[in-house]
Design a protein around this motif. Structure first.
Motif, short mmCIF file in Angstrom:
data_model
loop_
_atom_site.label_atom_id
_atom_site.label_comp_id
_atom_site.label_asym_id
_atom_site.label_seq_id
_atom_site.Cartn_x
_atom_site.Cartn_y
_atom_site.Cartn_z
N ILE A 122 9.62 -38.04 8.35
CA ILE A 122 10.37 -37.19 9.29
C ILE A 122 11.76 -37.00 8.69
O ILE A 122 12.34 -37.94 8.13
N SER A 123 12.29 -35.79 8.78
CA SER A 123 13.54 -35.47 8.10
C SER A 123 14.68 -36.35 8.60
O SER A 123 14.70 -36.76 9.77
N ALA A 124 15.62 -36.64 7.71
CA ALA A 124 16.73 -37.54 8.03
C ALA A 124 17.55 -37.01 9.21
O ALA A 124 17.99 -37.78 10.06
N ASP A 125 17.74 -35.69 9.28
CA ASP A 125 18.52 -35.11 10.38
C ASP A 125 17.86 -35.37 11.72
O ASP A 125 18.50 -35.78 12.68
N THR A 126 16.54 -35.12 11.77
CA THR A 126 15.79 -35.32 13.01
C THR A 126 15.84 -36.77 13.44
O THR A 126 16.13 -37.08 14.61
N SER A 127 15.57 -37.68 12.49
CA SER A 127 15.50 -39.09 12.86
C SER A 127 16.88 -39.61 13.25
O SER A 127 17.01 -40.42 14.15
N LYS A 128 17.92 -39.10 12.59
CA LYS A 128 19.28 -39.53 12.93
C LYS A 128 19.64 -39.10 14.36
O LYS A 128 20.23 -39.87 15.11
N ALA A 129 19.23 -37.89 14.70
CA ALA A 129 19.50 -37.39 16.05
C ALA A 129 18.77 -38.25 17.08
O ALA A 129 19.33 -38.59 18.13
N LEU A 130 17.52 -38.62 16.77
CA LEU A 130 16.75 -39.48 17.68
C LEU A 130 17.41 -40.84 17.84
O LEU A 130 17.47 -41.38 18.95
N VAL A 131 17.90 -41.39 16.72
CA VAL A 131 18.56 -42.70 16.77
C VAL A 131 19.82 -42.61 17.63
O VAL A 131 20.06 -43.47 18.48
N GLN A 132 20.59 -41.55 17.43
CA GLN A 132 21.84 -41.41 18.19
C GLN A 132 21.56 -41.29 19.70
O GLN A 132 22.30 -41.82 20.52
N GLU A 133 20.47 -40.61 20.02
CA GLU A 133 20.12 -40.44 21.42
C GLU A 133 19.74 -41.79 22.05
O GLU A 133 20.23 -42.17 23.10
N LEU A 134 18.85 -42.51 21.35
CA LEU A 134 18.35 -43.77 21.89
C LEU A 134 19.43 -44.86 21.88
O LEU A 134 19.42 -45.76 22.72
N ALA A 135 20.36 -44.75 20.92
CA ALA A 135 21.42 -45.77 20.78
C ALA A 135 22.23 -45.91 22.06
O ALA A 135 22.78 -46.98 22.34
N LYS A 136 22.31 -44.82 22.85
CA LYS A 136 23.10 -44.88 24.09
C LYS A 136 22.56 -45.96 25.02
O LYS A 136 23.30 -46.80 25.51
N SER A 137 21.24 -45.94 25.26
CA SER A 137 20.68 -46.93 26.18
C SER A 137 20.57 -48.31 25.54
O SER A 137 20.41 -49.31 26.23
N PHE A 138 20.68 -48.36 24.21
CA PHE A 138 20.63 -49.65 23.53
C PHE A 138 22.02 -50.25 23.34
O PHE A 138 22.15 -51.34 22.79
N GLY A 139 23.04 -49.51 23.76
CA GLY A 139 24.41 -50.00 23.59
C GLY A 139 24.81 -50.14 22.14
O GLY A 139 25.59 -51.01 21.76
N LEU A 140 24.26 -49.29 21.28
CA LEU A 140 24.54 -49.40 19.84
C LEU A 140 25.29 -48.18 19.29
O LEU A 140 25.52 -48.09 18.09
N SER A 141 25.67 -47.26 20.18
CA SER A 141 26.29 -46.01 19.72
C SER A 141 27.50 -46.24 18.82
O SER A 141 27.69 -45.54 17.83
N ASP A 142 28.31 -47.25 19.15
CA ASP A 142 29.55 -47.46 18.40
C ASP A 142 29.34 -48.17 17.07
O ASP A 142 30.26 -48.23 16.26
N VAL A 143 28.17 -48.74 16.86
CA VAL A 143 28.00 -49.55 15.65
C VAL A 143 26.94 -48.97 14.71
O VAL A 143 26.54 -49.63 13.76
N LEU A 144 26.54 -47.73 14.94
CA LEU A 144 25.46 -47.15 14.13
C LEU A 144 25.80 -47.09 12.64
O LEU A 144 24.92 -47.20 11.79
#
Lengths: 271, 267
Positions: A122-144
């Protein structure tokens, strides 16, 4: 107050193979160098159900997860996860979080979480966007963009879970995800995991040696005994209408804990 | 600009004990030669060697060029052979059991004694020197790579497999990055011995190169020129080493360094 429905199904009385089961383990045995590690294990986890597997060390809990994930083929019996019966075929289709976080030290947290998607091309852009979205509920947005070595154990464990769930498989296996954490972090993460997984439609199987963790997180607790590893009891532990803060001291919780410990101990003495 | 200035200041701070010791040794050497009246053909003082370096700089750089080409070609061939052999040894049990012991045993043969044979077999052109460089350098590369590739833990491999990784993906995205720090350790050893390999090859049979120049100058009692050639060889070796360190720093820039870990402990 909370009410609880409690049902004990002893030894080989597990027969619920209804249509809702995403994960079905039937009659599974596993021998390692002709020594039986698991014997005639029957287990099923329905869609949206959270099942905890408790048992003494060395009872083959982790081996069972290795079999379900497809890392090892069972010696006898069959396993079906999301309809896939072939062992190597389940690799990549069952999410499996091992005990250690296993984050790659040369990748940022984001790159680590993207790994499963990257391996599916899966393209890096797509997967990065998915990670950024999910990071919110995982409390990881600031440390990605941090490196794993810069994070605490609890944060690393969250990142490992995010890497595990991102490929979005229907069956999720967790092998003592909080085993190596201190008591406070552990407690925070248990509550958090409950909030993340509470509305999921996945079938979740958690391995733990912590009875309280099992009661707190799971809908159903499956008790294993060792030599060879087998399932000896199942306890329905749904605490209806309770919140986590009061759970530990509620009479229903205490009662369940006592029952499960008694079951574990009885097996421990008799074997 | 400020960054570069800081970097240089850091370098001076790191290196000044070595530079100072070296300078003291040079001065002692110079004074010994003058006060003990040692013959210049026996041991020329550093000032004379420096004079020779300046006077023969054209000759020295021409021969250094030949040696450097031999080193780079040998190193490149060695890298290809080393990567192929190490990958094979790690992948295949049969290859590990059949080839690895022979590779280790081969290192007990003094390569110096093989050089005359190589001259007989392939002649005195550049090929024989390249082969000697390969013989010197492939061993540290293979050993460091095998060690590095083997240091991958089985749990990480399992993690990749449960994410649906193919064997090729596991090799590329897990095993190679894991092996990199070990690989660079081997590269640094190989860089240093590659210079020795080229000189030995030239010593036995060549028509150019710093080793050949030294062999030629010795019997003519041009001792200062021998020393000048050694100085140039050291510069070549140090430059090669520095280039590899620079590549290593860039390649491993994301790896946790001891500096990072120390910072975390402080937090």
């Amino acid at each position: 107050m909370s009410s609880c429905s409690q049902k004990l199904v002893l030894d080989n009385g597990v027969t619920s193979l209804d249509d809702g089961a995403l994960l079905t383990v039937s009659g599974v045995g596993f021998d390692y160098q002709s020594i039986p590690v698991l014997d005639n294990v029957d287990l099923s986890v329905n869609r949206g159900e959270f099942v905890a597997l408790v048992g003494p060390s060395g009872c083959g809990k982790s081996t069972l997860l290795n079999l379900i994930s497809g890392l090892l083929p069972p010696s006898t019996g069959s396993i079906s996860a999301n309809g896939i019966v072939d062992s190597p075929g389940r690799l990549g289709n069952v999410s499996y979080m091992q005990q250690r976080d296993l984050l790659l030290p040369w990748r940022t947290i984001s790159e680590n979480c993207q790994l499963g998607l990257e391996l599916r091309n899966i393209s890096a852009d797509t997967s990065k966007a998915l990670v950024q979205e999910l990071a919110k509920s995982f409390g990881l947005s600031d440390v990605l963009e941090y490196m794993p070595s810069q994070l605490s154990g609890g944060m690393r464990q969250r990142a490992a879970l995010m890497r595990t769930v991102l490929p979005d498989n229907h069956v999720l296996l967790l092998d003592e995800p909080f085993g190596a954490l201190d008591a406070i972090t552990r407690n925070v993460l248990q509550k958090w995991l409950l909030s993340v997984l509470t509305r999921t439609d996945k079938a979740v199987l958690l391995v733990t040696h912590d009875v309280e963790e099992a009661i707190l997180l799971a809908d159903r607790v499956v008790i294993m005994a060792s030599d060879p590893g087998r399932i000896v009891a199942e306890v329905d532990v749904r605490l209806v209408g309770s919140n986590i803060e009061s759970s530990f001291t509620s009479p229903a919780f205490v009662e369940l804990r006592k029952n499960i410990l008694a079951l574990l101990e009885r097996r421990g003495v008799s074997s | 600009m400020r960054l570069i200035h800081n970097y240089m200041w850091q370098a001076v701070k790191n290196w000044y004990p070595a530079i100072l010791t070296f300078a003291v040794l040079i001065v002692v050497w110079e004074l010994c030669v003058w006060f003990l009246e040692i013959q210049r053909w026996l041991l020329p003082p550093p000032t004379i060697i420096f004079q020779e370096l300046i006077d023969s700089i054209g000759l020295l750089t021409r021969h250094a060029g030949i040696t450097v080409v031999e080193i780079i070609m040998g190193f490149a061939v060695s890298l290809m052979i080393g990567v192929a052999l190490a990958s094979g040894i790690v992948w295949s049990r049969a290859m590990e059991r059949s080839v690895y012991p022979i590779i280790i045993a081969s290192q007990t043969i003094p390569i110096f004694t093989l050089a005359p044979l190589l001259i007989i077999w392939v002649g005195t052109d550049i090929m024989s020197k390249v082969i000697v460089v390969v013989l010197f350098t492939f061993f540290p590369l293979v050993v460091s790579l095998v060690t590095g590739l083997r240091s991958v833990d089985s749990e990480s491999v399992d993690m990749f497999r449960t994410l649906g990784a193919t064997n090729a993906q596991i090799f590329r995205k897990l095993m190679i990055p894991t092996a990199l720090p070990n690989f660079f350790a081997g590269m640094k050893v190989a860089a240093v011995v590659s210079v020795i390999g080229a000189v030995i090859g030239e010593w036995v049979g060549a028509s150019g190169g710093l080793g050949w120049l030294m062999k030629l100058s010795g019997p003519q009692f041009q001792t200062a020129r021998v020393f000048a050639a050694i100085v140039v060889l050291s510069v070549v070796a140090i430059t090669l080493f520095a280039v590899i360190v620079a590549i290593e720093k860039w390649s491993l820039r994301k790896y946790p360094s001891t500096l990072n870990q120390a910072k975390n402990l402080g937090e």
